[in-house]
Motif scaffolding. Structure first.
Motif, PDB file in Angstrom:
ATOM      1  N   UNK A  82       0.778  -1.318   0.101  1.00 55.93           N
ATOM      2  CA  UNK A  82       0.233  -0.002  -0.106  1.00 55.93           C
ATOM      3  C   UNK A  82       0.975   1.234  -0.061  1.00 55.93           C
ATOM      4  N   UNK A  83       0.369   2.024  -0.317  1.00 51.30           N
ATOM      5  CA  UNK A  83       1.004   3.807  -0.433  1.00 51.30           C
ATOM      6  C   UNK A  83       1.360   4.020   1.075  1.00 51.30           C
ATOM      7  N   UNK A  84       2.585   4.951   1.078  1.00 47.92           N
ATOM      8  CA  UNK A  84       2.998   5.260   2.283  1.00 47.92           C
ATOM      9  C   UNK A  84       1.837   6.337   2.854  1.00 47.92           C
ATOM     10  N   UNK A  85       1.820   6.362   4.214  1.00 54.95           N
ATOM     11  CA  UNK A  85       0.750   7.014   4.878  1.00 54.95           C
ATOM     12  C   UNK A  85       0.765   8.655   4.470  1.00 54.95           C
TER      13      UNK A  85
ATOM     14  N   UNK B  21      -3.045   2.213   5.404  1.00 59.48           N
ATOM     15  CA  UNK B  21      -1.541   2.172   4.803  1.00 59.48           C
ATOM     16  C   UNK B  21      -0.807   2.616   6.183  1.00 59.48           C
ATOM     17  N   UNK B  22       0.642   2.039   6.336  1.00 60.42           N
ATOM     18  CA  UNK B  22       1.355   2.137   7.370  1.00 60.42           C
ATOM     19  C   UNK B  22       2.697   2.379   6.922  1.00 60.42           C
ATOM     20  N   UNK B  23       3.538   2.881   7.768  1.00 60.11           N
ATOM     21  CA  UNK B  23       4.899   3.106   7.673  1.00 60.11           C
ATOM     22  C   UNK B  23       5.655   1.514   7.619  1.00 60.11           C
ATOM     23  N   UNK B  25       4.588  -2.192   7.174  1.00 63.69           N
ATOM     24  CA  UNK B  25       3.330  -2.881   6.716  1.00 63.69           C
ATOM     25  C   UNK B  25       3.420  -4.458   7.406  1.00 63.69           C
ATOM     26  N   UNK B 109      -0.450  -3.584  -5.823  1.00 58.41           N
ATOM     27  CA  UNK B 109      -0.283  -2.091  -5.069  1.00 58.41           C
ATOM     28  C   UNK B 109      -1.521  -1.409  -4.806  1.00 58.41           C
ATOM     29  N   UNK B 110      -1.742  -0.880  -3.506  1.00 56.53           N
ATOM     30  CA  UNK B 110      -2.943  -0.110  -3.395  1.00 56.53           C
ATOM     31  C   UNK B 110      -4.328  -0.795  -4.167  1.00 56.53           C
ATOM     32  N   UNK B 111      -4.334  -2.441  -4.219  1.00 57.22           N
ATOM     33  CA  UNK B 111      -5.320  -2.952  -4.683  1.00 57.22           C
ATOM     34  C   UNK B 111      -5.689  -2.775  -6.056  1.00 57.22           C
ATOM     35  N   UNK B 242       7.333   4.392  -7.159  1.00 57.85           N
ATOM     36  CA  UNK B 242       6.493   4.674  -5.891  1.00 57.85           C
ATOM     37  C   UNK B 242       6.300   3.670  -5.198  1.00 57.85           C
TER      38      UNK B 242
END
Lengths: 319, 317
Positions: A82-85, B21-23, B25, B109-111, B242
């Protein structure tokens, strides 16, 4: 990196327990399946041994389950899931506070209340400066005579709360725009706005839907009695007059309900206050109306008038 | 008209926070599903993959007709499932005449689909066909060793991508501390040709050696299969950059009860629980516990052994 044999250097990532041997060459003409498998497993063993060499030499702490080692962070970079917060945009208040230079001050949970000379909590049961506790509100010169100040206070509070909710929604909308909505909050669109108006479209209730379904059912020949029902749909409400039939034979030991019913009516008619039950005015009106109708004699416009002067066709045909 | 919806139970709130989303994961979960038609080998491959990744995988048993990973519109179902189950890796199996025993491994990535690699399965040996001593069988959810052998993994771009995908698939959670007794499995991947990879799963036997490092012995427990590269799709550069971004700073842990001052220096606060003087445990003053009594009993024993009937013997009775 570990030197194993003369010109073989393995790429080892202890954090992932990963090892890669880039130098081994498999023969393009393998001898047999088993030989190939054996070769792969042997090479694999060497790699695992290399990782274990580094792993078991790490400083370990003894626990009940066994020796625990601190793994170094992994070196192979893998893509995130997932993207960075994203950073949260400042709220309207935060922007204002920054501009004015207002600092946040930590509030105590217990505050001194001067009216009762005690320490009370700031929020919750029996709190300091509770709005509901004020017994007397002094009238000011600017107050209108018919206005209830207590109700006015409640109203003001409602307005304040409503305004705060609106502001909160606006702040969340800007955060959602920046992709930084807090994880536990979801913004949901409840109804589509009708162009030109601000009203919310009315939601049809369960009962109203049931009534409409009943109406539609009456259009069938059997009045909707044999219509296939959807799972969960309730049986139609009884149409027409609702009769309550009393039992013909009174039950043993029970009161004869039919007798009771007639006795009740008789009692009312023959009682001392029977004149009060009868609405004399209404009775007179009804009697007069009936009389007038009889007098005018079928003054119903809808009924076709019989013309006595007209001759009957085929009257003399019998002759 | 917008409405703010917040979770009404603590459990729901925790689930939402876990998926945010977290630092740092959580470990990636795998979604295993299949298409309109599967062969016997393919269904056992999918089943065994699910068993290997138990705890970090979700298996769908119904067939999905509208999933075509390599076509532009055929990914919507996959993305929807990924959103619902919070899975970032998927393994989609299908069997057609043109592509028999086909397995598509993909990452999200991000579903949204990040990259795909399609492999065909040859020479599959189920884990039931391997016979070994059950004591060394690997435990569920243990962190595995992953080994890659062969120059193909460095030179051939498709194999390079497959290496990355397999690492992601088998890695599981990233942990700080590891219990050395819990190491019992290894995945061996060997690039036997520029288009073929031999994958097998082994259990680890630790044998005594001269030093603290034990001697490793691998025993094949299955499953084992050959992966033949078919199609693949690499992520586009922008998306890759990214996804590979990582923030250097670690979340600062709040240190409580310590404050720094320029005047007084570093000071800490210690909290002592309230001393209830009235409730301190009093000594046990019951008769039998008294020292004189205990010593008397010991002496009585001694005298009995000696066999002399002394005065003390009469007194202690």
């Amino acid at each position: 990196d570990m030197d194993m044999e003369t010109d073989q250097i393995y790429q080892i990532d202890v954090g992932n327990l990963l090892a890669f041997n880039p130098n081994h060459r498999f023969s393009s003409a393998p001898s047999s399946r088993e030989e190939l498998v054996k070769e792969c497993v042997t090479e694999g063993t060497k790699l695992v041994q290399a990782i274990a060499d580094t792993l078991f030499n790490l400083p370990s702490t003894e626990t009940n389950d066994g020796p625990l080692v601190q793994l170094p962070p992994p070196t192979t970079k893998l893509p995130r899931e997932k993207h960075l917060p994203r950073p949260k945009p400042p709220t309207k208040w935060e922007e204002f506070a920054l501009k004015k230079g207002i600092q946040k001050r930590k509030k105590d949970k217990i505050v001194y209340d001067e009216t009762t000379d005690k320490f009370k909590r700031r929020h919750g049961y029996d709190r300091v400066n509770d709005d509901n506790d004020i017994p007397i509100i002094e009238a000011k010169a600017s107050d209108e005579p018919g206005e209830d100040p207590f109700a006015k206070r409640l109203d003001d509070k409602k307005k304040r709360v409503g305004k705060q909710e609106k502001n909160r929604l606006e702040n969340l909308k800007t955060a959602a725009k920046a992709g930084a909505l807090p994880s536990h909050v979801q913004l949901a669109v409840t109804g589509l706005p009708i162009s030109g108006t601000k009203t919310q479209p009315k939601k049809i209730g369960k009962e109203a839907l049931g009534d409409v379904a009943g109406l539609a059912a009456t259009s069938t020949a059997s009045g909707g009695k044999f219509d296939k029902k959807l799972p969960g749909e309730k049986p139609p409400k009884k149409q027409g007059k609702h009769h309550k039939y009393l039992p013909v034979v009174p039950r043993y030991g029970w009161v004869d309900e039919e007798k009771e019913q007639t006795n009740k009516v008789l009692g009312k008619l023959l009682s001392k206050h029977s004149h009060e039950i009868l609405n004399v005015g209404k009775a007179i009106n009804m009697y007069n109306d009936k009389k007038e109708k009889k007098k005018s004699g079928r003054s119903d416009k809808l009924k076709a008038k019989k013309d006595i002067t007209k001759k009957k066709p085929y009257a003399n045909k019998a002759n | 008209m917008m409405e703010i919806r917040t979770p009404k139970t603590h459990k729901a709130k925790r689930v939402l926070e876990k998926r945010a989303p977290k630092l740092v994961e959580n470990g990636k979960k795998t979604l295993i599903l299949h298409g309109t038609k599967t062969s016997a080998t393919l269904s056992s491959v999918l089943m065994e993959l699910y068993r290997l990744k138990k705890g970090g995988a979700i298996k769908y048993s119904r067939r999905n007709e509208n999933i075509r990973p390599f076509e532009s519109g055929g990914e919507t179902s996959l993305e929807f499932f990924s959103q619902k189950t919070d899975c970032s890796i998927f393994a989609y199996g299908s069997h057609t005449k043109k592509r028999p025993d086909n397995l598509v491994l993909g990452r999200m990535y991000d579903h949204h689909v990040y990259d795909l690699i399609e492999v065909g399965i040859d020479n599959f040996k189920s884990l039931l066909s391997f016979s070994y001593d059950k004591k060394i069988a690997p435990h569920e959810g243990s962190k595995p060793f992953i080994c890659f052998t062969g120059e193909g993994f460095e030179n051939v771009p498709e194999l390079k991508q497959l290496k990355e995908v397999l690492t992601d698939l088998f890695r599981g959670e990233v942990v700080d501390n590891l219990n050395l007794t819990g190491l019992d499995r290894a995945y061996i991947c060997s690039a036997i040709s520029p288009t073929k990879v031999f994958l097998t799963h082994c259990a680890i036997k630790l044998k005594k050696s001269g030093s603290i490092v034990p001697r490793i012995e691998l025993v094949e427990v299955g499953p084992s299969m050959d992966l033949v590269i078919r199609r693949n799709r690499l992520p586009n550069e922008g998306l890759r950059k990214e996804a590979m971004k990582s923030s250097k700073d670690k979340p600062k842990k709040k240190v409580k009860n310590v404050d720094q001052d320029d005047v007084l220096g570093k000071r800490g606060r210690i909290f002592i629980p309230e001393q209830e003087v009235g409730k301190t445990p009093l000594p046990d003053k019951s008769k039998g516990v008294k020292r004189e009594r205990r010593e008397g009993k010991l002496k009585k024993k001694k005298n009995k052994e000696e066999g002399s009937a002394s005065k003390k013997h009469k007194e202690s009775e």
